[in-house]
Design a protein around this motif. Structure first.
Motif, mmCIF file in Angstrom:
data_model
loop_
_atom_site.group_PDB
_atom_site.id
_atom_site.type_symbol
_atom_site.label_atom_id
_atom_site.label_comp_id
_atom_site.label_asym_id
_atom_site.label_seq_id
_atom_site.Cartn_x
_atom_site.Cartn_y
_atom_site.Cartn_z
ATOM 1 N N PRO A 25 52.114 68.107 27.633
ATOM 2 C CA PRO A 25 50.674 68.345 27.603
ATOM 3 C C PRO A 25 50.281 69.397 26.568
ATOM 4 O O PRO A 25 51.008 70.370 26.339
ATOM 5 N N GLY A 26 49.107 69.196 25.942
ATOM 6 C CA GLY A 26 48.609 70.147 24.954
ATOM 7 C C GLY A 26 49.187 69.882 23.583
ATOM 8 O O GLY A 26 50.096 69.063 23.407
ATOM 9 N N THR A 27 48.667 70.588 22.600
ATOM 10 C CA THR A 27 49.240 70.468 21.273
ATOM 11 C C THR A 27 50.644 71.050 21.264
ATOM 12 O O THR A 27 51.005 71.842 22.139
ATOM 13 N N VAL A 28 51.431 70.669 20.276
ATOM 14 C CA VAL A 28 52.784 71.220 20.180
ATOM 15 C C VAL A 28 52.719 72.730 20.054
ATOM 16 O O VAL A 28 53.486 73.466 20.705
ATOM 17 N N GLU A 29 51.787 73.212 19.236
ATOM 18 C CA GLU A 29 51.668 74.662 19.029
ATOM 19 C C GLU A 29 51.323 75.373 20.337
ATOM 20 O O GLU A 29 51.882 76.430 20.652
ATOM 21 N N SER A 30 50.402 74.797 21.112
ATOM 22 C CA SER A 30 50.010 75.431 22.365
ATOM 23 C C SER A 30 51.133 75.389 23.385
ATOM 24 O O SER A 30 51.399 76.379 24.080
ATOM 25 N N PHE A 31 51.825 74.242 23.491
ATOM 26 C CA PHE A 31 52.928 74.144 24.447
ATOM 27 C C PHE A 31 54.019 75.152 24.098
ATOM 28 O O PHE A 31 54.522 75.879 24.972
ATOM 29 N N ASP A 32 54.391 75.203 22.814
ATOM 30 C CA ASP A 32 55.405 76.176 22.382
ATOM 31 C C ASP A 32 54.982 77.603 22.729
ATOM 32 O O ASP A 32 55.771 78.397 23.255
ATOM 33 N N LYS A 33 53.744 77.912 22.428
ATOM 34 C CA LYS A 33 53.246 79.282 22.648
ATOM 35 C C LYS A 33 53.389 79.688 24.105
ATOM 36 O O LYS A 33 53.882 80.788 24.422
ATOM 37 N N HIS A 34 52.965 78.816 25.006
ATOM 38 C CA HIS A 34 52.975 79.194 26.419
ATOM 39 C C HIS A 34 54.362 79.071 27.038
ATOM 40 O O HIS A 34 54.760 79.907 27.853
ATOM 41 N N ALA A 35 55.121 78.034 26.646
ATOM 42 C CA ALA A 35 56.465 77.863 27.211
ATOM 43 C C ALA A 35 57.397 78.981 26.773
ATOM 44 O O ALA A 35 58.174 79.514 27.579
ATOM 45 N N LEU A 36 57.319 79.340 25.512
ATOM 46 C CA LEU A 36 58.248 80.326 24.969
ATOM 47 C C LEU A 36 57.763 81.753 25.178
ATOM 48 O O LEU A 36 58.558 82.664 25.389
ATOM 49 N N GLY A 37 56.464 81.954 25.107
ATOM 50 C CA GLY A 37 55.938 83.314 25.181
ATOM 51 C C GLY A 37 55.936 83.908 26.562
ATOM 52 O O GLY A 37 56.116 85.114 26.735
ATOM 53 N N GLU A 38 55.748 83.063 27.606
ATOM 54 C CA GLU A 38 55.582 83.596 28.957
ATOM 55 C C GLU A 38 56.783 84.417 29.403
ATOM 56 O O GLU A 38 56.639 85.478 30.013
ATOM 57 N N ASN A 39 57.980 83.929 29.110
ATOM 58 C CA ASN A 39 59.188 84.594 29.597
ATOM 59 C C ASN A 39 59.764 85.601 28.608
ATOM 60 O O ASN A 39 60.828 86.157 28.867
ATOM 61 N N ILE A 40 59.088 85.817 27.476
ATOM 62 C CA ILE A 40 59.655 86.670 26.443
ATOM 63 C C ILE A 40 58.808 87.914 26.191
ATOM 64 O O ILE A 40 59.308 89.038 26.255
ATOM 65 N N ILE A 41 57.541 87.733 25.885
ATOM 66 C CA ILE A 41 56.701 88.870 25.474
ATOM 67 C C ILE A 41 56.728 89.971 26.530
ATOM 68 O O ILE A 41 56.865 91.149 26.215
ATOM 69 N N ALA A 42 56.562 89.591 27.793
ATOM 70 C CA ALA A 42 56.709 90.548 28.899
ATOM 71 C C ALA A 42 57.957 90.208 29.708
ATOM 72 O O ALA A 42 58.002 90.411 30.921
ATOM 73 N N PHE A 92 48.559 59.454 31.600
ATOM 74 C CA PHE A 92 48.552 60.899 31.793
ATOM 75 C C PHE A 92 47.155 61.422 32.103
ATOM 76 O O PHE A 92 46.160 60.964 31.522
ATOM 77 N N LEU A 93 47.092 62.382 33.023
ATOM 78 C CA LEU A 93 45.880 63.141 33.295
ATOM 79 C C LEU A 93 46.124 64.560 32.819
ATOM 80 O O LEU A 93 46.995 65.265 33.341
ATOM 81 N N TYR A 94 45.404 64.966 31.795
ATOM 82 C CA TYR A 94 45.573 66.288 31.197
ATOM 83 C C TYR A 94 44.910 67.321 32.087
ATOM 84 O O TYR A 94 43.711 67.235 32.385
ATOM 85 N N ALA A 95 45.676 68.318 32.544
ATOM 86 C CA ALA A 95 45.196 69.295 33.529
ATOM 87 C C ALA A 95 45.521 70.715 33.099
ATOM 88 O O ALA A 95 46.308 71.420 33.742
ATOM 89 N N PRO A 96 44.930 71.191 31.991
ATOM 90 C CA PRO A 96 45.241 72.545 31.522
ATOM 91 C C PRO A 96 44.649 73.616 32.434
ATOM 92 O O PRO A 96 43.736 73.345 33.220
ATOM 93 N N ASP A 97 45.188 74.837 32.309
ATOM 94 C CA ASP A 97 44.699 75.994 33.062
ATOM 95 C C ASP A 97 44.719 75.720 34.563
ATOM 96 O O ASP A 97 43.757 75.962 35.272
ATOM 97 N N THR A 98 45.831 75.184 35.018
ATOM 98 C CA THR A 98 46.038 75.029 36.456
ATOM 99 C C THR A 98 47.274 75.825 36.836
ATOM 100 O O THR A 98 47.324 77.034 36.589
ATOM 101 N N GLU A 99 48.294 75.160 37.369
ATOM 102 C CA GLU A 99 49.514 75.898 37.735
ATOM 103 C C GLU A 99 50.214 76.462 36.506
ATOM 104 O O GLU A 99 50.930 77.449 36.606
ATOM 105 N N ALA A 100 50.006 75.843 35.363
ATOM 106 C CA ALA A 100 50.496 76.360 34.084
ATOM 107 C C ALA A 100 49.364 76.230 33.065
ATOM 108 O O ALA A 100 48.441 75.433 33.245
#
Length: 636
Positions: free
Chosen positions: A180-197, A260-268
């Motif tokens: 789900p989401g653009t590649v850039e957005s998916f990468d940002k949230h998947a990779l950043g969540e567990n790293i930046i903090a 697919f049902l796109y459901a951003p800003d929910t559990e992730a």
């Protein structure tokens, strides 16, 4: 000598017995659904690392299998949920749809197409995912994987990817990764969540998921939506290649339709529901679970929108509710039959809507988050369903999360706007009341079973006098009893871990670490610079003037980063005024950015090129902070 867990007190025994009387303990439907379609157990009940270390061992959970009443040290609802979770292995959900469940916190779902396999989510690590694929191929079919679906951006759903596919097949286009989401957005949230903090999140996760606790009725049971958080699983990442950015998009894969049902800003931040019409099979990812989910994770992540949970679940019901026959969850067991699936999704929808609406109702009446969380209960029509119980999120902390999402961190009380730091206020409370008087009151409260007050009162004494052994031990005893009484496994784990660390100190060897090498190496450069930036000691960097050009050979990018005014900024361009230019492949550039002192060895090994003022490296290294992954939590 380390102190072992104590027995439940009379007050805890009575609390848990009263809880059992409130619950429909005779309801066995979940046990039947969890075992339905069982094909095979994982070999020897174990998952092994390449070096032979045991990552997962099903026998550690054997004590949960007998159909016996909950031990007195466990909330009976949590005991029941943990017992359902011990059905471990390969299951046939419906024709052509299978799951590996139990050996990782999340499921591996495998759909058999005409000429290939579609894998939906990949577990938390390479070893468990590879074992799951091997078990499936042994008992079902050895067709090749032709596509992978990531349902959302959380590590337990993508990190086993390299145990499912060969990265070369993804790079060549032979296998697509749909997400789900653009590649850039998916990468940002998947990779950043567990790293930046990541250091803070890992430390908190070690509390939440009980990884440092012993296994058993006085320690770790399960994480509610699964059994383990496997320490030792190899975390990996591959970027999506086929993004889903709007509801209604479909893909025809190996003779089957995926809608697919796109459901951003929910559990992730990026999430989607997946419908396979030929199989009448649906997953709502983690927006519908056999548990109330987190609106705010206790491990630490961005606060979620409870209203969006409800909105997208309702849209799902409208789109596919008449046809669905099975909901195959991304955690634990499925829900079978149209009527059952509809009741499940409608009830989960209404739980999240209720949490959102009632929190804001009481906010508008002037109640603070803590006051509202004490007052709000689920109505019986919602609370009677096991899948609405707090096995992952809890009603209490979700109510507070809605406040945080909609109103921010301040609860509206001026006394809480500018409080003293905990250690300073603790010293003043102790000076005012006296340590002995506080201990005496705490002893009496403990004898009365008033454990919440014991914890609150002694928090001040422990922070004012961290060497006060009696205060720490008594507070540990109170935390322990709160853990034994908790229905939520994360609350239980937090309280029991607090007790353990107050008694024994921090056990660094069992800490969770989400800052995995493969994840860092896959971070896009802008996110990598964000990660470096949080290491800058701001006050020391106030007068800094460091500008460095970076050429990343293997991805063909040029960047400039500079440190000035206490911050590190970066742009995707070279700057002619840079003091230094660094070039090399991304792996070496990443090592240089996180540890400038290592540059000499990288240059000598031919992995990096330097041109310009090398003094900039020493200046940068002097400004980077380090993080202790075992920082104190229950002591100052």
């Amino acid at each position: 000598m380390p102190k072992t867990p104590k027995n439940p007190t009379t007050a805890t025994v009575e609390t848990n017995r009263a809880a059992a009387e409130r619950y429909p303990m005779s309801d066995q439907q979940d046990f039947e659904d969890a075992h339905r379609g069982f094909i095979a157990a994982i070999p020897d009940g174990k998952t092994l690392a390449d070096n032979g270390n045991v990552i997962f061992d099903a026998s550690k959970y054997d004590y949960l299998k007998p159909n016996e009443a909950a031990p007195e040290s466990v909330n009976p609802s949590l005991w029941r949920q943990s017992r359902v979770n011990v059905d471990i292995g390969l299951f046939k959900v419906v024709d052509r749809l299978y799951q590996i469940r139990g050996s990782s916190m999340a499921n591996l779902t495998i759909v058999e197409g005409d000429d290939g396999l579609i894998v939906i989510d990949t577990m938390t690590g390479v070893e468990t995912a590879r074992q799951g694929m091997d078990l499936f191929r042994k008992h079902v079919t050895d067709k090749p994987v032709v596509a992978v679906v990531y349902t959302h951006t959380h590590v337990d759903h993508y990190a086993g990817i390299k145990g499912v596919v060969d990265p070369a097949d993804v790079a060549s286009g032979k296998i697509s990764i749909i997400a789900p989401g653009t590649v850039e957005s998916f990468d940002k949230h998947a990779l950043g969540e567990n790293i930046i903090a990541g250091t803070a999140m890992s430390r908190r996760a070690s509390y939440c998921f009980g990884g440092m606790l012993p296994q058993g009725p006085k320690g770790m049971l399960s994480v509610g939506v699964g059994l383990p958080v496997n320490v030792g699983d190899t975390i990996t990442y591959l970027s999506p290649t086929d993004p889903i950015t709007r509801t209604g998009e479909t893909r025809r894969i190996a003779g089957l339709t995926f809608e697919f049902l796109y459901a951003p800003d929910t559990e992730a931040p990026e999430e989607m529901h997946v419908w396979i019409p030929e199989l009448k099979a649906l997953t709502c990812a983690e927006n519908a679970n056999h548990s109330m989910h987190n609106i705010q994770t206790l491990r630490g992540a961005r606060t979620r929108d409870a209203r969006n949970f409800a909105r997208y679940l309702d849209e799902t019901l409208v789109r596919w509710g008449e046809d669905v026959e099975v909901h195959y969850g991304t955690h634990i067991w499925p829900v079978f039959g149209n009527a059952n699936v509809l009741a499940f999704l409608e009830s989960q929808r209404d739980v999240y809507k209720y949490i959102h609406d009632q929190a804001l109702r009481l906010a508008n009446k002037g109640l603070t988050p803590i006051e509202a969380a004490e007052e709000i209960q689920l109505p019986p029509e919602l609370g009677r369903h096991w899948y609405n119980h707090g096995y992952h999120g809890t009603l209490n902390h979700n109510i507070k999360a809605v406040y945080a999402k909609e109103l921010g961190w301040w609860d509206g009380d001026p006394a809480h706007l500018f409080p003293l730091p905990p250690t300073e206020s603790a010293k003043r409370y102790v000076a005012l009341v006296g340590a002995e008087a506080m201990l005496a009151d705490a002893r009496g409260a403990f004898a009365d079973g008033d454990y919440r007050w014991v914890v609150e009162l002694l928090h001040h004494l422990v922070f004012a006098e961290p060497d006060n052994t009696e205060a720490k031990n008594l507070q540990a005893d109170a935390y322990e009893q709160l853990g034994y009484q908790s229905e939520g496994p994360q609350w239980r784990a937090i309280f029991l871990t607090a007790a353990m660390e107050l008694r024994n100190g921090v056990d660094a060897g069992k800490a969770i670490n989400t800052v995995a090498e493969d994840v860092v190496l896959n971070m896009p450069m802008d996110l990598l610079f964000d990660y470096v930036a949080v290491h800058i000691v701001g006050m020391q960097a106030g007068s800094a003037d460091i500008r460095v050009n970076v050429t990343v050979d293997d991805i063909g990018e040029e960047w400039t980063f500079w440190v000035a005014n206490g911050v590190l900024n970066a742009r995707k361009e070279a700057n002619p005024d840079a003091r230094l230019t660094v070039g090399g492949r991304k792996a070496a550039v990443t090592e240089f950015l996180l540890n400038p002192s290592a540059v000499g060895g990288l240059v000598d090994a031919g992995k990096l090129r330097l041109d310009g003022d090398r003094g900039a490296l020493d200046e940068l290294a002097a400004l980077l902070d380090t993080f202790d992954p075992n920082f104190p939590i229950v002591t100052p």
